[in-house]
Design a protein around this motif. Structure first.
Motif, PDB file in Angstrom:
ATOM      1  N   UNK A  29       0.821  -1.209   0.000  1.00 40.26           N
ATOM      2  CA  UNK A  29       0.000   0.000   0.000  1.00 40.26           C
ATOM      3  C   UNK A  29       0.857   1.261   0.000  1.00 40.26           C
ATOM      4  N   UNK A  30       2.137   1.139   0.350  1.00 44.62           N
ATOM      5  CA  UNK A  30       3.022   2.300   0.376  1.00 44.62           C
ATOM      6  C   UNK A  30       3.568   2.653  -0.997  1.00 44.62           C
ATOM      7  N   UNK A  31       3.370   1.776  -1.979  1.00 50.22           N
ATOM      8  CA  UNK A  31       3.925   2.036  -3.289  1.00 50.22           C
ATOM      9  C   UNK A  31       5.375   1.593  -3.382  1.00 50.22           C
ATOM     10  N   UNK A  32       5.862   1.496  -4.595  1.00 48.58           N
ATOM     11  CA  UNK A  32       7.199   0.941  -4.804  1.00 48.58           C
ATOM     12  C   UNK A  32       8.293   1.932  -4.422  1.00 48.58           C
ATOM     13  N   UNK A  33       8.166   3.189  -4.831  1.00 46.99           N
ATOM     14  CA  UNK A  33       9.247   4.140  -4.604  1.00 46.99           C
ATOM     15  C   UNK A  33       9.445   4.438  -3.122  1.00 46.99           C
ATOM     16  N   UNK A  34       8.374   4.423  -2.337  1.00 42.56           N
ATOM     17  CA  UNK A  34       8.503   4.705  -0.902  1.00 42.56           C
ATOM     18  C   UNK A  34       8.835   3.437  -0.118  1.00 42.56           C
ATOM     19  N   UNK A  35       8.023   2.397  -0.313  1.00 47.01           N
ATOM     20  CA  UNK A  35       8.203   1.186   0.475  1.00 47.01           C
ATOM     21  C   UNK A  35       9.145   0.169  -0.127  1.00 47.01           C
ATOM     22  N   UNK A  36       9.251   0.163  -1.470  1.00 47.25           N
ATOM     23  CA  UNK A  36      10.075  -0.831  -2.131  1.00 47.25           C
ATOM     24  C   UNK A  36       9.300  -2.115  -2.405  1.00 47.25           C
ATOM     25  N   UNK A  37       9.832  -2.911  -3.325  1.00 48.60           N
ATOM     26  CA  UNK A  37       9.166  -4.161  -3.695  1.00 48.60           C
ATOM     27  C   UNK A  37       9.042  -5.127  -2.519  1.00 48.60           C
TER      28      UNK A  37
END
Length: 407
Positions: A163-171
């Motif tokens: 839910x945090x997205x890739x750029x913020x949370x990472x894969x």
């Protein structure tokens, strides 16, 4: 066997040609790197030829069904051959293949993989088998697992959309790693030692390592917490591409997560979010997680029975991630990445290697093939052209005229 020998001869001939060209290029200074890559290709082909010589019988079958295309391959190795000796003997009774994904959360992942390390003869034996395969040294497990390899009975890992997205949370933000073992404490100790050893300056990058043996969480439970914080201290130590890939995989905070012991396993996450840890822990203890998901449960009978390893590739989730990344990278174009229909089934594969035989299965759902077909058709469609100014489609309609009156 005759066909295998013919294929082996062709592979060896191609390898010899690669090596001759590589030797010629090696004499040219600017082409030395290319020569090394070509020599590696030659060694790969030569090893492939050696393996093909050890195959007595082989069979490939394809099943075209309305729901999916299933491909099965089977090979029997020559008695006394190098590979036949390396493979473990067949078990007394087949194992439940669904158990290989049973300790992972029941959500559709980008990628999931389950391996029965004990059934493959143990981690040390598995490495010796991989060493006989072309490019087998590229298949690596985390270094800290190697230190406790005699304790590892199985590995299950899955990477899920976050839910945090890739750029913020990472894969890896919602990822779950479950290592089956009779001694979870030994594995946690191996992870702790590896984290501590990463501290220091290497190649212009300073790493700060932290390990909390027992962090108290909001719900009153506890887990070990770890983190590696990297700082570039020498200009040019990391290229922009390296930094970007690292952020895509690990997020803005770098490698960090929780480790928790549960009965018969060590659970590791790659974020310090309690909701991720709770889901991973619940699935690891219930042992009916991802394999009980309806789509996965329906696909398992298509795969190899008594499998050593099972994997899922979530194409729909990967396409959504690719569109997200393309929208964030300067110059990226999300429009070129095809849309995936909701609920797109994963691609599934499984492998079994026992008793001098090797068997594999691949299942590609029909809707996945449809996505690929639509993408290929769109990529090869002729560009739209504007109609000329005097085109009938562009000319305004004439006003209706009144019919002439009768005389």
């Amino acid at each position: 066997a005759q066909v295998m020998r013919e294929l082996s001869m062709r592979a060896r001939a191609a390898a010899a040609l690669d090596e001759d060209i590589a030797d010629a290029l090696a004499a040219l200074g600017p082409e030395r790197e290319l020569a090394e890559r070509l020599a590696a290709v030659g060694r790969h082909r030569a090893r492939t030829g050696e393996i093909l010589e050890q195959v007595e019988d082989a069979l490939v079958a394809a099943d075209f069904d309305a729901l999916a295309i299933g491909i099965r391959s089977w090979a029997r190795l020559a008695d006394g051959s190098e590979l036949a000796k390396a493979l473990p003997p067949a078990g007394d009774r087949p194992r439940d293949a669904s158990a290989l994904l049973g300790r992972l959360p029941a959500a559709m992942p980008y990628l999931a993989l389950g391996m029965d390390i004990e059934g493959m003869g143990g981690l040390a034996h598995l490495r010796s088998v991989l060493a006989t395969m072309p490019e087998g040294d590229r298949l690596r497990l985390p270094e800290w697992l190697d230190r406790a390899q005699d304790k590892v009975k199985g590995v299950q890992v899955a990477v899920y959309p976050s839910k945090l997205g890739i750029m913020a949370g990472g894969l890896l933000n919602d990822a779950s790693l479950v290592v089956a073992t009779d001694d979870p404490g030994a594995l946690r100790g191996a992870l702790r030692a590896w984290i501590s050893e990463q501290a220091g300056d290497r190649d212009g990058v300073r790493t700060e390592a932290t390990w909390e043996e027992s962090r108290q969480l909001k719900d009153g439970t506890s887990a070990s917490a770890f983190a590696l914080k990297e700082t570039v201290v020498e200009q040019g130590a990391r290229r922009f591409e390296e930094l970007l890939v690292r952020q895509l995989v690990l997020g803005t905070r770098g490698l960090h997560g929780f480790a928790r012991e549960v009965p018969g396993a060590l659970v590791v996450t790659f974020s310090q979010r309690q909701d991720v840890l709770d889901r991973a822990t619940a699935a690891a203890t219930a042992a009916t997680g991802l394999s009980a998901e309806p789509t996965v449960r329906a696909m398992i009978p298509w795969l190899v029975p008594d499998a050593d390893a099972i994997g899922l590739v979530g194409l729909g989730q990967r396409l959504a991630a690719a569109r997200q990344v393309a929208s964030l990278i300067p110059g990226g174009n999300p429009a070129i990445i095809p849309d995936a229909p909701a609920g797109l089934e994963p691609i599934a594969f499984a492998v079994r290697s026992k008793g001098a035989t090797w068997e594999a299965a691949l299942v590609v759902p029909s809707r996945v093939i449809g996505v690929g077909f639509d993408a290929a058709r769109a990529a090869n469609a002729p560009p739209a052209t504007d109609l000329p100014d005097d085109s009938p489609a562009e000319r305004p309609a004439s006003s209706p005229t009144r019919a002439p009156a009768a005389p």
